[in-house]
Design an enzyme around this catalytic site. Structure first.
Site, PDB file in Angstrom:
ATOM      1  CE  LYS A 115      -3.134   2.976   0.236  1.00  0.00           C
ATOM      2  NZ  LYS A 115      -4.117   2.516   1.242  1.00  0.00           N
ATOM      3  CB  VAL A 159      -2.575  11.131   1.760  1.00  0.00           C
ATOM      4  CG1 VAL A 159      -1.182  11.348   2.332  1.00  0.00           C
ATOM      5  CG2 VAL A 159      -2.555  11.276   0.248  1.00  0.00           C
ATOM      6  CD  GLU A 208      -7.961  15.642   3.495  1.00  0.00           C
ATOM      7  OE1 GLU A 208      -6.803  15.251   3.755  1.00  0.00           O
ATOM      8  OE2 GLU A 208      -8.211  16.778   3.098  1.00  0.00           O
ATOM      9  CE  LYS A 216      -1.371   5.656   2.644  1.00  0.00           C
ATOM     10  NZ  LYS A 216      -1.365   5.127   4.039  1.00  0.00           N
ATOM     11  N   GLY A 225      -5.426   8.788   6.047  1.00  0.00           N
ATOM     12  CA  GLY A 225      -6.539   8.213   6.798  1.00  0.00           C
ATOM     13  C   GLY A 225      -7.397   9.323   7.375  1.00  0.00           C
ATOM     14  N   GLY A 244      -8.134   2.663   9.623  1.00  0.00           N
ATOM     15  CA  GLY A 244      -9.240   2.195  10.445  1.00  0.00           C
ATOM     16  C   GLY A 244     -10.565   2.729   9.949  1.00  0.00           C
ATOM     17  CB  THR A 280     -12.815  -1.976   7.380  1.00  0.00           C
ATOM     18  OG1 THR A 280     -12.556  -3.370   7.573  1.00  0.00           O
ATOM     19  CG2 THR A 280     -12.646  -1.260   8.704  1.00  0.00           C
ATOM     20  CB  VAL A 281     -13.032   2.352   4.615  1.00  0.00           C
ATOM     21  CG1 VAL A 281     -13.288   3.833   4.352  1.00  0.00           C
ATOM     22  CG2 VAL A 281     -11.665   2.153   5.256  1.00  0.00           C
ATOM     23  CD  GLU A 317      -4.905  -5.795   3.848  1.00  0.00           C
ATOM     24  OE1 GLU A 317      -5.499  -6.890   3.701  1.00  0.00           O
ATOM     25  OE2 GLU A 317      -5.498  -4.744   4.151  1.00  0.00           O
TER      26      GLU A 317
END
Length: 436
Positions: free
Chosen positions: A102, A129, A126, A202, A131, A302, A12-13, A187
């Site tokens: 993380k 932690v 960045e 985080k 998003g 997301g 997704t990312v 998940e």
């Protein structure tokens, strides 16, 4: 100069990151210098939601971290291995690192940053932690001149969604968890989220940045939300609170180095800024001097949110390379001043027993005269002062009693609780929650 990107992971990312890199028009001008060279995936046959350049896809992740045409390795696989090994191999090959991982940073950050400094490369995280919430750079730049006293965060979107749904619909944890899994917010194995591990990873990273010392991930006290019931959420609302999973890093005595690090469900006053952070949104509240309080709020997960932070780090590295063309030859220079902690030592961590806070506790007891008096006496024997004691009603022929304390030491509260559990009238203590 053209900067080659090697992408590890196209989930997704990763897909969101690739889409931004392949459509640089109208974005930051430095993206025009970035070329997506390789994207590492598990299978070449899986359909993709992004059109990649021919020959970009590969299943050979080790080849990506060794590719001479790749300048920045973007790790978006998640988990500890093979990520740790791939990151270290990339660093050894002179690659800069951007990661949203993380877990690997929280558990192996010292090793990774030490290797990066010795190799003369940058490691940026960045997206690891908050998003899409920018928090790493603000902590080390905009807020860096403040004496930070506390960082409090709602930094796990899954648990925040679950608690929000429970509050708004009176639903039980198990039902909302299944719904979150069906919607893709949780998940299939939700352990890291609902047991607090993700938030603990985080807050360990944030604490190292905010307070300038290294943090051992295992030093973070951690409780999840499995024991939070619809009844607790209802009772909390009647008392003027909402329940949130908070990650907290604080220095109780600003003159001392010792920190308290903890993750647990917490009763938050309705008027507090974090109380209105709902759904999958995250927020991080930083308290310091002379600034006071500042809160950063936004989508914590997301494709779009996290990919935005990832590509921001890529652009940051490109900008750093422009300003320091000799970076690869500076083998002993500390190149991660904005992201590593400012000291080599580990911060001393206080035991949870030393925490001073308010508590909420729910008791089930026989419906007999004198029970509330007995509770007050037993708590008083251990220097636990009660703010309120309310008998809510009956459950399975047992009286349901809710207690809220004044600020007390955790050790004293636990000692009193152990004594109370031994009372014949007390049948169960289904809930114990801390109060912000």
């Amino acid at each position: 100069m053209a900067i080659g990107i090697g992408l590890l992971g196209l989930g997704t990312v990763g897909t969101g990151t690739a889409e931004i890199l392949l459509t640089p028009q109208g974005r930051h001008p430095l993206l025009g210098e970035v070329i997506l060279k390789k994207a590492g995936v598990r299978s070449l046959d899986k359909p993709r939601k992004v059109d990649l350049p021919e020959g970009c896809l590969t299943t050979d992740l080790k080849a990506i971290v060794a590719d001479p045409e790749v300048d920045i390795v973007v790790e978006l696989l998640g988990g500890i291995e093979p990520c740790r090994t791939l990151i270290l191999e990339a660093i050894a090959n002179g690659k800069h690192i951007v990661t949203a991982n993380k877990a690997v940073i929280a558990k192996h950050g010292e090793e990774i940053f030490k290797a990066a400094n010795q190799a003369g490369v940058y490691v940026l995280l960045e997206a690891a932690v908050g998003g899409g919430i920018p928090i790493i750079k603000p902590l080390k730049q905009s807020l860096g001149v403040n004496r930070i006293s506390r960082v409090i965060g709602i930094i796990n979107g899954t648990t925040n969604y679950i608690l929000t749904q429970m509050a708004q619909h009176g639903a039980d944890f198990a039902d909302v968890l299944k719904e979150a899994q069906d919607l893709g917010y949780a998940e299939a194995d939700p352990t890291a989220d609902v047991d607090g591990g993700d938030a603990a990873d985080k807050i360990a990273i944030l604490a190292s940045l905010a307070f300038g010392g290294r943090i051992r991930r295992e030093d973070v006290y951690c409780e999840g939300i499995r024991t939070v019931s619809a009844a607790d959420i209802s009772f909390a609302a009647k008392l003027g609170f909402v329940i949130k999973l908070l990650a907290i890093a604080e220095r109780p005595d600003i003159e001392e180095e010792a920190l308290q690090l903890r993750v647990h469900p917490t009763l938050v006053p309705e008027e507090h800024p974090l109380a209105s952070v709902n759904g999958v949104f995250n927020a991080i509240l930083v308290e310091g001097s002379p600034l006071g309080e500042v809160m950063l709020y936004g989508p914590g997960a997301g494709a779009g949110a996290t990919a935005s932070a990832v590509v921001s780090d890529i652009v940051h590295v490109v900008g750093l390379l422009h300003s320091d063309t000799t970076v690869r030859n500076q083998s002993e220079k500390t190149l991660n001043p904005l992201l590593g902690c400012s000291h080599e030592h580990y911060s001393p961590i206080l035991s949870i027993d030393t925490l001073k806070t308010r508590f909420y506790a729910r008791f089930l007891s026989q419906d007999l005269p004198g029970v509330i008096g007995d509770l007050g006496t037993r708590f008083g024997n251990h220097q636990v002062s009660l703010e309120s004691v309310v008998q809510i009603g009956l459950q399975d022929d047992c009286a349901e009693i809710v207690v809220v304390t004044h600020d007390v030491y955790e050790a004293n509260f636990r000692e009193a609780l152990n004594e109370i559990k031994g009372l014949e009238a007390i049948k169960d203590v289904p809930s114990i929650l801390r109060v912000l």
